[in-house]
Design a protein around this motif. Structure first.
Motif, short mmCIF file in Angstrom:
data_model
loop_
_atom_site.label_atom_id
_atom_site.label_comp_id
_atom_site.label_asym_id
_atom_site.label_seq_id
_atom_site.Cartn_x
_atom_site.Cartn_y
_atom_site.Cartn_z
N VAL A 174 -3.36 1.41 -5.36
CA VAL A 174 -2.56 2.37 -6.12
C VAL A 174 -2.78 3.78 -5.56
CG1 VAL A 174 -2.31 3.43 -8.40
CG2 VAL A 174 -2.51 0.95 -8.20
N PRO A 218 7.79 10.16 -7.21
CA PRO A 218 8.53 9.20 -8.03
C PRO A 218 7.61 8.40 -8.95
CG PRO A 218 8.32 8.39 -5.78
CD PRO A 218 7.80 9.79 -5.79
N SER A 219 8.20 7.79 -9.95
CA SER A 219 7.46 6.96 -10.88
C SER A 219 6.70 5.87 -10.11
CB SER A 219 8.47 6.34 -11.84
OG SER A 219 7.81 5.53 -12.75
N GLY A 220 5.45 5.67 -10.49
CA GLY A 220 4.65 4.60 -9.88
C GLY A 220 3.88 5.01 -8.63
N CYS A 221 3.97 6.27 -8.20
CA CYS A 221 3.32 6.67 -6.94
C CYS A 221 1.82 6.98 -7.12
CB CYS A 221 4.04 7.85 -6.29
SG CYS A 221 3.80 9.41 -7.14
N GLY A 222 1.34 7.01 -8.37
CA GLY A 222 -0.10 7.17 -8.58
C GLY A 222 -0.52 8.50 -9.20
N SER A 242 -0.38 9.71 -12.38
CA SER A 242 -1.17 9.61 -13.62
C SER A 242 -2.54 9.00 -13.35
CB SER A 242 -0.45 8.75 -14.66
OG SER A 242 0.81 9.28 -14.92
N ARG A 298 -6.08 10.25 -14.71
CA ARG A 298 -7.02 9.38 -15.45
C ARG A 298 -8.39 9.34 -14.78
NH1 ARG A 298 -2.38 6.15 -16.41
NH2 ARG A 298 -2.96 4.66 -14.78
P1 ADP Z 1 2.87 7.56 -11.78
O1 ADP Z 1 2.06 8.38 -12.73
O2 ADP Z 1 3.11 8.25 -10.48
O3 ADP Z 1 4.14 7.06 -12.38
P2 ADP Z 1 0.75 5.63 -12.10
O4 ADP Z 1 -0.46 6.32 -11.63
O5 ADP Z 1 0.96 5.54 -13.57
O6 ADP Z 1 2.02 6.27 -11.39
O7 ADP Z 1 0.79 4.15 -11.52
C1 ADP Z 1 0.62 3.87 -10.14
C2 ADP Z 1 0.71 2.37 -9.92
O8 ADP Z 1 -0.42 1.75 -10.52
C3 ADP Z 1 1.93 1.72 -10.52
O9 ADP Z 1 2.41 0.76 -9.62
C4 ADP Z 1 1.39 1.07 -11.78
O10 ADP Z 1 2.14 -0.10 -12.07
C5 ADP Z 1 -0.03 0.72 -11.38
N1 ADP Z 1 -0.95 0.70 -12.54
C6 ADP Z 1 -1.22 1.75 -13.33
N2 ADP Z 1 -2.12 1.42 -14.27
C7 ADP Z 1 -2.42 0.11 -14.05
C8 ADP Z 1 -3.30 -0.83 -14.69
N3 ADP Z 1 -4.05 -0.47 -15.74
N4 ADP Z 1 -3.35 -2.07 -14.18
C9 ADP Z 1 -2.62 -2.42 -13.13
N5 ADP Z 1 -1.78 -1.59 -12.47
C10 ADP Z 1 -1.67 -0.35 -12.94
#
Ligand code: ADP
Ligand code: ADP
Length: 225
Positions: free
Chosen positions: A18, A37-41, A43, A47
């Motif tokens: 991730v 973009p959404s899903g790029c890591g 958040s 965390r």
């Molecule tokens: P963003 O904030 O850029 O939208 P995230 O950091 O939330 O992206 O997520 C990055 C990637 O990690 C995504 O593909 C998401 O599906 C995956 N992901 C996030 N949290 C978890 C988790 N608890 N378990 C498995 N995959 C996760």
């Protein structure tokens, strides 16, 4: 001294990468945006900073301390979310005072700091109001005040304005920037809104698929091909 440092940070969930080698150095008092973009890591980085999850490898430093040695509750990292999550049965004043009371700050100091903060976010007149009596923008300003009043070393903002309509969002962007300058607080904003990143940031980290694709001031980012 640099306030926030990430050194070769990796994060895997199961076997999926991730975050793949994130390096960031953020100075005291900078306003940083993580754009992508959404899903790029994005958040996931927030965390890791709060301690809600650990990096798989790499080093995370805040204010000169290695975060592996500091429990999440002692990190002094504030967070504002897209949903305001205010206490519905507490007044604006009580919502903002709550964290200070939890930290056993003396009552007269609580009152002083809450009043100051409510002035700063422009809600001094609303201190007796309850969340349901406020607009979305006002509720988000209460959430901001509640996070700021405990004086975190770093404030993380996870798409805090994206639920608001365009005009209020614009207004709050400017206000957020003004407050940040006034407090000289380090802030890290997550957004997928390019215009928002442009208008508020000292520097932008553009992320793609768990990596930093580009980093620089708004004019660096948007004048280079
Ligand atoms: P963003 O904030 O850029 O939208 P995230 O950091 O939330 O992206 O997520 C990055 C990637 O990690 C995504 O593909 C998401 O599906 C995956 N992901 C996030 N949290 C978890 C988790 N608890 N378990 C498995 N995959 C996760
Ligand atoms: P507490 O006992 O809740 O810690 P204090 O008695 O120290 O609060 O309050 C000091 C001042 O703070 C009060 O005179 C008032 O101006 C303000 N204040 C305290 N609680 C509230 C509240 N619920 N709503 C609005 N103002 C308050």
């Amino acid at each position: 001294m640099s306030n926030v440092i990430l050194k070769d940070v990796h994060k895997q969930y199961e076997k999926t990468n991730v975050l793949s080698g994130i390096n960031m150095t953020i100075e005291d008092g900078e306003f940083i945006t993580l754009l992508g973009p959404s899903g790029c890591g994005k958040s996931t980085i927030l965390r890791i900073l709060t301690g809600l999850t650990d990096a798989t490898s790499g080093k995370v430093m805040i204010d000169g301390k290695d975060m592996k040695d500091v429990a999440p509750k002692n990190r002094q990292v504030g967070m504002v979310f897209q949903s305001y999550a205010l206490f519905p049965n507490m007044s604006v004043y009580e919502n903002v005072a709550f964290g200070l009371k939890m930290n056993k700050i003396k009552p007269n100091e609580v009152a002083k700091r809450v009043e100051e903060m409510l002035h700063l976010v422009g809600l001094a007149e609303k201190k007796e109001a309850y969340p349901h009596e406020l607009s979305g923008g006002q509720q988000q300003r209460v959430a901001l005040a509640r996070s700021l009043v405990v004086r975190p070393k770093v404030l993380l903002l996870d798409e805090p304005l994206s639920a608001l309509d365009a005009q209020i969002r614009k207004h709050l962007q400017v206000e957020l920037r003004t407050i940040q300058r006034e407090l000289q607080m380090t802030m890290i904003l997550v957004t997928h809104d390019q215009e928002e990143a442009m208008s508020v940031s000292d520097r932008i980290f553009v992320m793609n698929k768990g990596k930093i694709a580009q980093e620089g001031t708004p004019s660096d980012i948007y004048t280079k091909p």
